[in-house]
Design an enzyme around this catalytic site. Structure first.
Site, PDB file in Angstrom:
ATOM      1  N   LYS A 156       5.827 -37.670 -11.406  1.00 24.67           N
ATOM      2  CA  LYS A 156       4.458 -36.839 -11.024  1.00 24.67           C
ATOM      3  C   LYS A 156       4.862 -35.666 -10.436  1.00 24.67           C
ATOM      4  CE  LYS A 156       2.516 -38.164  -6.914  1.00 24.67           C
ATOM      5  NZ  LYS A 156       2.254 -37.068  -5.981  1.00 24.67           N
ATOM      6  N   ASN A 157       5.832 -35.610  -9.388  1.00 22.29           N
ATOM      7  CA  ASN A 157       6.064 -34.529  -8.621  1.00 22.29           C
ATOM      8  C   ASN A 157       7.013 -33.402  -9.158  1.00 22.29           C
ATOM      9  OD1 ASN A 157       4.393 -35.632  -6.529  1.00 22.29           O
ATOM     10  ND2 ASN A 157       6.212 -36.238  -5.233  1.00 22.29           N
ATOM     11  N   CYS A 190      -4.433 -34.680   5.514  1.00 25.29           N
ATOM     12  CA  CYS A 190      -4.682 -36.132   4.850  1.00 25.29           C
ATOM     13  C   CYS A 190      -4.128 -37.014   5.869  1.00 25.29           C
ATOM     14  CB  CYS A 190      -4.047 -36.091   3.586  1.00 25.29           C
ATOM     15  SG  CYS A 190      -2.104 -36.448   3.517  1.00 25.29           S
ATOM     16  N   ARG A 229      -0.439 -31.078   7.278  1.00 26.17           N
ATOM     17  CA  ARG A 229       0.127 -30.735   6.004  1.00 26.17           C
ATOM     18  C   ARG A 229      -0.420 -29.221   5.847  1.00 26.17           C
ATOM     19  NH1 ARG A 229       0.146 -34.998   1.438  1.00 26.17           N
ATOM     20  NH2 ARG A 229       1.707 -33.617   0.430  1.00 26.17           N
ATOM     21  N   ASP A 289       8.826 -40.334   0.769  1.00 28.28           N
ATOM     22  CA  ASP A 289       8.231 -41.096  -0.067  1.00 28.28           C
ATOM     23  C   ASP A 289       8.510 -42.673  -0.525  1.00 28.28           C
ATOM     24  OD1 ASP A 289       7.191 -38.289  -2.231  1.00 28.28           O
ATOM     25  OD2 ASP A 289       6.538 -38.960  -0.097  1.00 28.28           O
ATOM     26  N   ARG A 310      -2.850 -42.832  -8.407  1.00 21.22           N
ATOM     27  CA  ARG A 310      -2.684 -41.374  -8.489  1.00 21.22           C
ATOM     28  C   ARG A 310      -1.147 -41.204  -8.870  1.00 21.22           C
ATOM     29  NH1 ARG A 310      -4.395 -38.324  -3.279  1.00 21.22           N
ATOM     30  NH2 ARG A 310      -3.108 -36.639  -4.319  1.00 21.22           N
TER      31      ARG A 310
HETATM   32  C1  EPZ Z   1       5.674 -32.837  -1.409  1.00 22.38           C
HETATM   33  O1  EPZ Z   1       4.526 -32.381  -0.647  1.00 22.38           O
HETATM   34  C2  EPZ Z   1       5.464 -34.182  -2.241  1.00 22.38           C
HETATM   35  N1  EPZ Z   1       4.262 -33.719  -3.044  1.00 22.38           N
HETATM   36  C3  EPZ Z   1       5.032 -35.283  -1.448  1.00 22.38           C
HETATM   37  O2  EPZ Z   1       4.726 -36.405  -1.869  1.00 22.38           O
HETATM   38  C4  EPZ Z   1       6.286 -35.580  -0.284  1.00 22.38           C
HETATM   39  O3  EPZ Z   1       5.956 -36.484   0.440  1.00 22.38           O
HETATM   40  C5  EPZ Z   1       6.877 -34.152   0.366  1.00 22.38           C
HETATM   41  O4  EPZ Z   1       6.971 -33.011  -0.694  1.00 22.38           O
HETATM   42  C6  EPZ Z   1       7.906 -34.460   1.211  1.00 22.38           C
HETATM   43  O5  EPZ Z   1       9.098 -34.806   0.295  1.00 22.38           O
HETATM   44  C7  EPZ Z   1       4.516 -33.205  -4.277  1.00 22.38           C
HETATM   45  O6  EPZ Z   1       5.430 -32.777  -4.703  1.00 22.38           O
HETATM   46  C8  EPZ Z   1       3.206 -32.734  -5.075  1.00 22.38           C
HETATM   47  P1  EPZ Z   1       6.218 -30.457   2.278  1.00 22.38           P
HETATM   48  P2  EPZ Z   1       4.511 -31.015   0.237  1.00 22.38           P
HETATM   49  O7  EPZ Z   1       5.595 -29.148   1.982  1.00 22.38           O
HETATM   50  O8  EPZ Z   1       5.180 -30.033  -0.529  1.00 22.38           O
HETATM   51  C9  EPZ Z   1       5.176 -29.166   6.768  1.00 22.38           C
HETATM   52  C10 EPZ Z   1       3.801 -38.306  -3.039  1.00 22.38           C
HETATM   53  O9  EPZ Z   1       3.527 -39.409  -2.292  1.00 22.38           O
HETATM   54  N2  EPZ Z   1       4.762 -27.974   6.089  1.00 22.38           N
HETATM   55  O10 EPZ Z   1       7.465 -30.497   1.814  1.00 22.38           O
HETATM   56  O11 EPZ Z   1       3.229 -30.798   0.710  1.00 22.38           O
HETATM   57  C11 EPZ Z   1       4.173 -30.314   6.446  1.00 22.38           C
HETATM   58  O12 EPZ Z   1       3.135 -30.460   7.281  1.00 22.38           O
HETATM   59  C12 EPZ Z   1       3.550 -37.024  -2.088  1.00 22.38           C
HETATM   60  O13 EPZ Z   1       4.167 -37.959  -4.049  1.00 22.38           O
HETATM   61  C13 EPZ Z   1       4.285 -26.985   7.112  1.00 22.38           C
HETATM   62  O14 EPZ Z   1       4.300 -27.385   8.076  1.00 22.38           O
HETATM   63  O15 EPZ Z   1       5.423 -31.560   1.493  1.00 22.38           O
HETATM   64  C14 EPZ Z   1       5.413 -31.732   6.544  1.00 22.38           C
HETATM   65  O16 EPZ Z   1       5.212 -32.053   7.580  1.00 22.38           O
HETATM   66  C15 EPZ Z   1       3.120 -37.334  -0.658  1.00 22.38           C
HETATM   67  N3  EPZ Z   1       3.752 -25.613   6.706  1.00 22.38           N
HETATM   68  C16 EPZ Z   1       6.459 -31.078   6.150  1.00 22.38           C
HETATM   69  O17 EPZ Z   1       6.417 -29.847   6.096  1.00 22.38           O
HETATM   70  C17 EPZ Z   1       3.826 -25.587   5.358  1.00 22.38           C
HETATM   71  O18 EPZ Z   1       3.377 -24.310   4.735  1.00 22.38           O
HETATM   72  C18 EPZ Z   1       6.974 -31.304   4.451  1.00 22.38           C
HETATM   73  O19 EPZ Z   1       5.864 -30.975   3.626  1.00 22.38           O
HETATM   74  C19 EPZ Z   1       4.315 -26.426   4.283  1.00 22.38           C
HETATM   75  C20 EPZ Z   1       4.848 -27.543   4.833  1.00 22.38           C
END
Ligand code: EPZ
Length: 436
Positions: free
Chosen positions: A22-23, A132, A137, A320, A412
């Site tokens: 998916k990712n 969420c 996020r 995850d 999903r």
């Molecule tokens: C990706 O989400 C994945 N989704 C998530 O998988 C996964 O849990 C996550 O990476 C961490 O590995 C997809 O790839 C579609 P991040 P993402 O930006 O990119 C903070 C699933 O179950 N942050 O790496 O949204 C954020 O709040 C999903 O498949 C900021 O503060 O995660 C978080 O605490 C759930 N500002 C941390 O970084 C930003 O601009 C990691 O978030 C961006 C992120």
């Protein structure tokens, strides 16, 4: 709403094909907004993929399903009766540049349209994804990077309005290795003028898959999979056919199922490298894994040991997989601890697992798992995608009957998971939840 009814205690045996990631599929699909045409295979039949295809069509992308195979993926009910192992994708009319709230709110990954829209159409209007359950996020790092590349970003009435006269390559240092942030910036930089260097980039395998796909289309990207990625802008991208990598989180989920109840369970169409942190934890708990080309076989751990882990960006243990490892820790012979370092509120599934007899205490970002529990079936509520998977695994090992409600979450990110588990010998059925 759908629910799963599970009767626990039935061993899992046989082999299961792991679906496409998916990712990896989502960013690759969103990169279609960079223009041109291409075809894809191994795209999983998931709710989030269908949401993405819907949004892309609204943004003028033409998507045709080639080599339709009825029932190929035994898709979740309510969807069309067939899925394709091959999607033909091309850019249509490029008038629209808006990702509406009613789509973005159902799938945060819609923010991945920002980078490619800015790069190709120089304009984007995307609803703020909002928080969420697992955390606020924000996407501040994405937006700051686009501003550095020459975009003007304003936020009004819950929408991001972004536009540019033309993106320019630059140096971008990320405060945190954000996964979709790295992907968004990479896609924006592919058509930007000049060179972009991203430091403290995320290193996830899905980012490597996106880079491999874009390079196959003629993009100039080096360093994907490391913390420094370099991109040199090009004028356009070429056609290509590409097969998406396997889903390492689905693979990890089935490995935990095997460690709980397996009698020689084999996961197919995988490779061990992206699974190493998951395999390391399972083996530290006493699992034995047999690897052959493209497959891994595992059986139930007789006396699982407790371990202490922290969720970390790749190559660390993935956040995850945190909900999925907890049922195994709950029945382990000794205590375990899990420190959740990525999201600020990703333990909502713990309360439901404790209702099944687990003994887990939450102290801030740390879960203390006492171990030695015998889980009992119960009616439980899924709260998000990976929490659902954790509750399904708990139901498989629990004594008696478990009903996991609101399984639209699991649809999903897992392709017909109940069919795959049933084929391995689990007693699991999808039912209509009786509403009060
Ligand atoms: C990706 O989400 C994945 N989704 C998530 O998988 C996964 O849990 C996550 O990476 C961490 O590995 C997809 O790839 C579609 P991040 P993402 O930006 O990119 C903070 C699933 O179950 N942050 O790496 O949204 C954020 O709040 C999903 O498949 C900021 O503060 O995660 C978080 O605490 C759930 N500002 C941390 O970084 C930003 O601009 C990691 O978030 C961006 C992120």
């Amino acid at each position: 709403m759908d629910a799963f009814r599970i009767v626990g205690g039935h061993p899992l045996r046989g082999s299961v094909r792991i679906s496409g990631s998916k990712n990896a599929a989502l960013p690759i699909l969103f990169s279609s907004l960079l223009g041109g045409s291409f075809s894809l295979s191994n795209i999983p039949c998931l709710r989030d993929v269908k949401t993405t295809l819907l949004l892309l069509e609204q943004l003028g992308i033409r998507i045709s399903v080639a080599e339709e195979t009825p029932g190929l993926r035994d898709p979740s009910p309510g969807s069309d009766s067939s899925w394709s192992d091959r999607l033909e994708i091309s850019e249509g009319e490029t008038s629209s540049f808006e990702a509406p709230y009613d789509l973005v709110r159902t799938m945060r990954a819609s923010v991945l349209c920002l980078g490619p829209l800015l790069a190709r159409r120089k304009k984007a209007r995307v609803s703020l994804p909002g928080g969420c359950l697992i955390g606020a996020r924000p996407i501040d790092m994405h937006l700051k990077a686009f501003e550095r590349m020459g975009a003007t970003i304003t936020i009004h009435h819950g929408y991001i309005d972004a536009e540019t006269d033309g993106l320019e390559g630059c140096e971008i240092s990320l405060p945190y290795p954000t996964v979709t942030g790295t992907e968004n910036i990479m896609m924006a930089a592919v058509l930007a003028k000049g060179k972009t260097t991203v430091t403290n980039a995320a290193e996830e395998p899905e980012i490597v898959d996106l880079a491999d796909f874009l390079v196959a289309r003629g993009a100039r990207i080096t360093g994907a999979g490391s913390s420094t990625i370099r991109i040199e802008g090009v004028d356009r991208l070429d056609p290509v056919h590409f097969s998406v990598m396997f889903d390492r989180i689905e693979a990890g989920t089935f490995l935990v199922g095997a460690a709980l109840l397996g009698d020689e369970v084999t996961i197919r169409e995988v490779n061990p490298a992206p699974l190493s942190s998951i395999l390391d934890v399972l083996m530290a708990m006493g699992a034995e894994a047999e690897s052959r080309p493209g497959q891994i076989t595992m059986s139930a751990i007789r006396n699982p040991r407790g371990v202490s882990i922290r969720t970390l960006p790749y190559p660390g243990f993935p956040t995850d997989m945190q909900a999925q490892i907890l049922p195994l820790m709950a029945i382990a012979k000794g205590p375990s601890t899990v420190v959740e370092t990525v999201f600020e509120n990703r333990f909502t599934h713990v309360m439901e697992m404790n209702r099944m007899g687990a003994n887990i205490e939450i102290h801030g970002s740390q879960a203390m798992v006492r171990g030695g529990s015998r889980l009992e079936g119960a009616a439980v509520m899924a709260s998000d995608l990976r929490a659902s998977a954790g509750l399904v695994l708990a139901g498989l090992i629990a004594e008696g009957e478990t009903e996991v409600r609101r399984v639209y979450h699991i649809d999903r990110g897992y392709e017909a998971i109940e069919k795959k588990l049933e084929a391995l010998g689990a007693r699991i059925k999808r039912i209509q939840e009786e509403l009060p």
